[in-house]
Design a protein around this motif. Structure first.
Motif, PDB file in Angstrom:
ATOM      1  N   MET A   1       0.838  -1.180   0.000  1.00 40.56           N
ATOM      2  CA  MET A   1       0.000   0.000   0.000  1.00 40.56           C
ATOM      3  C   MET A   1       0.885   1.246   0.000  1.00 40.56           C
ATOM      4  O   MET A   1       1.699   1.439   0.886  1.00 40.56           O
ATOM      5  CB  MET A   1      -0.888  -0.049   1.244  1.00 40.56           C
ATOM      6  N   ASP A   2       0.732   2.091  -0.991  1.00 36.78           N
ATOM      7  CA  ASP A   2       1.468   3.356  -1.057  1.00 36.78           C
ATOM      8  C   ASP A   2       0.739   4.404  -0.231  1.00 36.78           C
ATOM      9  O   ASP A   2      -0.477   4.544  -0.324  1.00 36.78           O
ATOM     10  CB  ASP A   2       1.585   3.853  -2.497  1.00 36.78           C
ATOM     11  N   VAL A   3       1.509   5.105   0.555  1.00 37.80           N
ATOM     12  CA  VAL A   3       0.953   6.189   1.354  1.00 37.80           C
ATOM     13  C   VAL A   3       1.546   7.487   0.831  1.00 37.80           C
ATOM     14  O   VAL A   3       2.757   7.628   0.756  1.00 37.80           O
ATOM     15  CB  VAL A   3       1.285   6.006   2.850  1.00 37.80           C
ATOM     16  N   THR A   4       0.698   8.412   0.458  1.00 37.18           N
ATOM     17  CA  THR A   4       1.167   9.699  -0.024  1.00 37.18           C
ATOM     18  C   THR A   4       1.608  10.542   1.164  1.00 37.18           C
ATOM     19  O   THR A   4       0.839  10.725   2.114  1.00 37.18           O
ATOM     20  CB  THR A   4       0.042  10.429  -0.784  1.00 37.18           C
ATOM     21  N   PRO A   5       2.858  11.036   1.114  1.00 34.24           N
ATOM     22  CA  PRO A   5       3.312  11.860   2.243  1.00 34.24           C
ATOM     23  C   PRO A   5       2.538  13.179   2.295  1.00 34.24           C
ATOM     24  O   PRO A   5       2.078  13.674   1.265  1.00 34.24           O
ATOM     25  CB  PRO A   5       4.794  12.100   1.941  1.00 34.24           C
ATOM     26  N   PRO A   6       2.391  13.724   3.488  1.00 33.55           N
ATOM     27  CA  PRO A   6       1.683  15.004   3.604  1.00 33.55           C
ATOM     28  C   PRO A   6       2.462  16.115   2.903  1.00 33.55           C
ATOM     29  O   PRO A   6       3.690  16.073   2.802  1.00 33.55           O
ATOM     30  CB  PRO A   6       1.608  15.247   5.113  1.00 33.55           C
ATOM     31  N   ALA A   7       1.745  17.089   2.406  1.00 35.29           N
ATOM     32  CA  ALA A   7       2.345  18.209   1.681  1.00 35.29           C
ATOM     33  C   ALA A   7       2.801  19.287   2.662  1.00 35.29           C
ATOM     34  O   ALA A   7       2.106  20.273   2.884  1.00 35.29           O
ATOM     35  CB  ALA A   7       1.345  18.787   0.676  1.00 35.29           C
ATOM     36  N   VAL A   8       3.952  19.058   3.259  1.00 33.11           N
ATOM     37  CA  VAL A   8       4.498  20.039   4.193  1.00 33.11           C
ATOM     38  C   VAL A   8       5.396  21.007   3.430  1.00 33.11           C
ATOM     39  O   VAL A   8       5.860  20.712   2.332  1.00 33.11           O
ATOM     40  CB  VAL A   8       5.290  19.364   5.332  1.00 33.11           C
ATOM     41  N   ARG A   9       5.627  22.169   4.029  1.00 33.63           N
ATOM     42  CA  ARG A   9       6.558  23.147   3.465  1.00 33.63           C
ATOM     43  C   ARG A   9       7.551  23.543   4.533  1.00 33.63           C
ATOM     44  O   ARG A   9       7.240  23.547   5.718  1.00 33.63           O
ATOM     45  CB  ARG A   9       5.819  24.406   2.992  1.00 33.63           C
ATOM     46  N   LEU A  10       8.752  23.900   4.087  1.00 37.58           N
ATOM     47  CA  LEU A  10       9.794  24.404   4.969  1.00 37.58           C
ATOM     48  C   LEU A  10      10.120  25.825   4.529  1.00 37.58           C
ATOM     49  O   LEU A  10      10.290  26.068   3.337  1.00 37.58           O
ATOM     50  CB  LEU A  10      11.044  23.529   4.874  1.00 37.58           C
ATOM     51  N   ARG A  11      10.204  26.744   5.505  1.00 36.58           N
ATOM     52  CA  ARG A  11      10.598  28.111   5.166  1.00 36.58           C
ATOM     53  C   ARG A  11      11.573  28.633   6.207  1.00 36.58           C
ATOM     54  O   ARG A  11      11.582  28.178   7.356  1.00 36.58           O
ATOM     55  CB  ARG A  11       9.400  29.027   5.026  1.00 36.58           C
ATOM     56  N   VAL A  12      12.399  29.576   5.783  1.00 37.35           N
ATOM     57  CA  VAL A  12      13.359  30.187   6.693  1.00 37.35           C
ATOM     58  C   VAL A  12      12.587  30.832   7.844  1.00 37.35           C
ATOM     59  O   VAL A  12      11.595  31.532   7.613  1.00 37.35           O
ATOM     60  CB  VAL A  12      14.222  31.237   5.946  1.00 37.35           C
ATOM     61  N   PRO A  13      13.014  30.586   9.079  1.00 38.89           N
ATOM     62  CA  PRO A  13      12.281  31.156  10.218  1.00 38.89           C
ATOM     63  C   PRO A  13      12.351  32.678  10.247  1.00 38.89           C
ATOM     64  O   PRO A  13      13.371  33.272   9.930  1.00 38.89           O
ATOM     65  CB  PRO A  13      12.972  30.549  11.438  1.00 38.89           C
ATOM     66  N   THR A  14      11.242  33.266  10.627  1.00 40.30           N
ATOM     67  CA  THR A  14      11.125  34.713  10.748  1.00 40.30           C
ATOM     68  C   THR A  14      11.313  35.119  12.209  1.00 40.30           C
ATOM     69  O   THR A  14      11.359  34.265  13.103  1.00 40.30           O
ATOM     70  CB  THR A  14       9.728  35.166  10.285  1.00 40.30           C
TER      71      THR A  14
END
Length: 168
Positions: free
Chosen positions: A1-14
């Protein structure tokens, strides 16, 4: 069973992320394997400023981790190992999530994105230092294909950690 990873984002901390991280990590369960207590807000102000410098100078840092809705849920990324003991001179990857974000696949998805970014920045290998009691983080490291190597004990706290390694 393939599990699609969640669509997370990484950004430079403010600057604002210092307050966000302080709020997200003000939880004994979240901090159980990283000192056991919440840090002062000034610690996060210094940490986010240092991460902005790392990103500008190295092309990677501990980024703010955003969930699929775009809300901050923690951090994930990489930085040079900051201590005089342990894997000195190495690049460490890591992640810390608010408890409400646990169990959704965010840490693994963010760590995979981190590996892509550090590889693109020319990093040839990474480590992850994980408290020997932290089964959740060890599971993330294994999902990334990391292998347990050395064991280190902090001279100041006596806490023992496994050093996981991965060649990129």
């Amino acid at each position: 069973m393939d599990v699609t990873p969640p669509a997370v984002r990484l950004r430079v901390p403010t600057d604002e992320d210092a307050f966000v991280w302080h709020r997200l990590f003000d939880d004994p369960e979240v901090m159980a394997f990283v000192g056991g207590w919440s840090s002062e807000r000034s610690t996060y102000e210094e940490l986010t400023a240092r991460q902005r410098r790392h990103d500008a100078e190295l092309g990677f840092c501990l980024w703010t981790l955003l969930d699929p809705e775009g809300d901050p849920v923690g951090f994930a990324g990489a930085m040079p190992w900051p201590r005089e003991w342990g894997p000195t001179g190495e690049i460490e990857i890591g992640w810390r999530l608010a408890r409400a974000a646990w169990g959704h696949g965010y840490a693994t998805a963010a760590a995979r994105a981190t590996l892509e970014r550090v590889r693109a920045a020319g990093v040839r290998s990474v480590v992850a230092m994980i408290d020997i009691r932290n089964e959740r983080s060890m599971a993330v490291a294994r999902r990334l294909g990391m292998e347990r190597a050395e064991t280190f004990t902090s001279p100041s706290t006596g806490v023992t950690a496994y050093c996981y390694r991965l060649s990129l």
